[in-house]
Scaffold this active site. Structure first.
Site, mmCIF file in Angstrom:
data_model
loop_
_atom_site.group_PDB
_atom_site.id
_atom_site.type_symbol
_atom_site.label_atom_id
_atom_site.label_comp_id
_atom_site.label_asym_id
_atom_site.label_seq_id
_atom_site.Cartn_x
_atom_site.Cartn_y
_atom_site.Cartn_z
ATOM 1 N N LYS A 156 8.479 11.121 -7.147
ATOM 2 C CA LYS A 156 9.400 11.316 -8.249
ATOM 3 C C LYS A 156 9.393 10.136 -9.210
ATOM 4 C CE LYS A 156 12.791 13.294 -4.973
ATOM 5 N NZ LYS A 156 12.461 12.614 -3.685
ATOM 6 N N ASP A 181 4.356 5.205 -11.469
ATOM 7 C CA ASP A 181 5.353 4.160 -11.746
ATOM 8 C C ASP A 181 4.871 2.830 -11.172
ATOM 9 O OD1 ASP A 181 5.643 5.300 -9.217
ATOM 10 O OD2 ASP A 181 7.758 4.783 -9.071
ATOM 11 N N ASP A 186 0.526 0.092 -5.586
ATOM 12 C CA ASP A 186 0.884 -0.943 -4.628
ATOM 13 C C ASP A 186 -0.324 -1.197 -3.713
ATOM 14 O OD1 ASP A 186 2.668 -2.670 -3.542
ATOM 15 O OD2 ASP A 186 3.830 -1.189 -2.458
ATOM 16 N N PHE A 230 10.493 -6.469 -3.894
ATOM 17 C CA PHE A 230 10.958 -5.080 -3.916
ATOM 18 C C PHE A 230 11.692 -4.844 -5.234
ATOM 19 C CE2 PHE A 230 13.122 -1.247 -3.036
ATOM 20 C CZ PHE A 230 12.382 -0.614 -2.036
ATOM 21 N N VAL A 231 11.155 -3.951 -6.060
ATOM 22 C CA VAL A 231 11.770 -3.733 -7.372
ATOM 23 C C VAL A 231 12.341 -2.321 -7.494
ATOM 24 C CG1 VAL A 231 10.312 -5.450 -8.515
ATOM 25 C CG2 VAL A 231 9.588 -3.062 -8.466
HETATM 26 C C1 PRP Z 1 5.345 5.168 -4.929
HETATM 27 C C2 PRP Z 1 4.609 5.324 -6.253
HETATM 28 C C3 PRP Z 1 3.223 5.686 -5.846
HETATM 29 C C4 PRP Z 1 3.068 5.040 -4.494
HETATM 30 C C5 PRP Z 1 2.238 3.804 -4.656
HETATM 31 O O1 PRP Z 1 5.835 6.402 -4.528
HETATM 32 O O2 PRP Z 1 5.185 6.318 -7.055
HETATM 33 O O3 PRP Z 1 3.041 7.083 -5.774
HETATM 34 O O4 PRP Z 1 4.378 4.681 -4.013
HETATM 35 O O5 PRP Z 1 2.076 3.159 -3.427
HETATM 36 P P1 PRP Z 1 0.645 2.820 -2.834
HETATM 37 O O6 PRP Z 1 -0.173 2.192 -3.949
HETATM 38 O O7 PRP Z 1 0.992 1.827 -1.755
HETATM 39 O O8 PRP Z 1 0.031 4.070 -2.321
HETATM 40 P P2 PRP Z 1 6.936 6.570 -3.367
HETATM 41 O O9 PRP Z 1 6.219 6.904 -2.104
HETATM 42 O O10 PRP Z 1 7.839 5.376 -3.348
HETATM 43 O O11 PRP Z 1 7.717 7.873 -3.806
HETATM 44 P P3 PRP Z 1 8.689 8.111 -5.070
HETATM 45 O O12 PRP Z 1 7.812 8.087 -6.292
HETATM 46 O O13 PRP Z 1 9.291 9.454 -4.832
HETATM 47 O O14 PRP Z 1 9.709 6.987 -5.079
#
Ligand code: PRP
Length: 182
Positions: free
Chosen positions: A43, A100, A103, A152-153
């Site tokens: 999301k 967004d 990581d 953590f942001v």
């Molecule tokens: C976050 C972000 C990416 C992913 C990146 O999603 O939107 O999709 O983590 O992480 P990585 O590079 O370690 O794979 P999250 O799983 O937090 O879900 P959300 O978007 O619903 O908060």
């Protein structure tokens, strides 16, 4: 009313809007005369995607997918699967995967492979935040607004236990707070 437990603001609304405008200008130049489809990963990317879409000087389509991430048997991250797929084909289209945050890179790498198999005309990644210090899987990021430290942001789509996505800025959360949840 208590505010969120924020250690410090990393980027203000003004800084984010200015940077998104600059990246949108770059994308508009690169794709001039073409149509682009933004694919948001639910999301977190929703806030950034809608900002970006409104700043692009191009015909824009949007679609969304959602992923689930799992640890493997040793507890290491890296297993990703599609939880909600795209509504439409992307064959022959110019695709920008909008995140967004990138990581570890596992999500982006998986999605790039998954999407490339559907034969788009082109495929690039655009991310609001890039936490390069945590990268394990290489993901070719073509556009990024900000690089961030290994903290953590929250805010502008990024959550802590589903909260704080709607903050109008991006901030480091105080995880040592006795009560990070209100
Ligand atoms: C976050 C972000 C990416 C992913 C990146 O999603 O939107 O999709 O983590 O992480 P990585 O590079 O370690 O794979 P999250 O799983 O937090 O879900 P959300 O978007 O619903 O908060």
């Amino acid at each position: 009313m208590n505010g969120p437990p924020i250690e410090r603001v990393l980027f203000t609304e003004e800084q984010i809007r200015e940077r998104v405008r600059a990246v949108a200008e770059e994308i508009s130049r690169d794709y001039a005369g073409r149509e682009i489809k933004l694919i948001g990963v639910l999301k977190g990317s929703v806030f950034f995607l809608t900002d970006l879409a409104r700043q692009l000087d191009l015909p824009v389509k949007i679609d969304f997918l959602a992923v689930s991430s799992f640890g493997n048997q040793t507890g290491a991250p890296g297993l990703v699967r599609i939880a909600k797929d795209l509504d439409d084909s992307i064959e022959e289209e110019d695709i920008l995967l909008v995140e967004d945050i990138v990581d570890t890179g596992f999500t982006s790498r998986y999605l790039m492979q998954h999407l490339a198999a559907r034969r788009p005309n082109s495929l690039r990644i655009c991310t609001l935040l890039d936490r390069t210090s945590r990268r394990i899987a290489q993901a070719p990021i073509h556009y990024r607004c900000f690089e961030i430290p290994d903290r953590f942001v929250v805010g502008w789509g990024l959550d802590y236990r589903q909260l704080y996505r709607n903050l109008n800025y991006i901030a480091v959360l105080r995880l040592d707070s006795p009560n990070p949840l209100p």
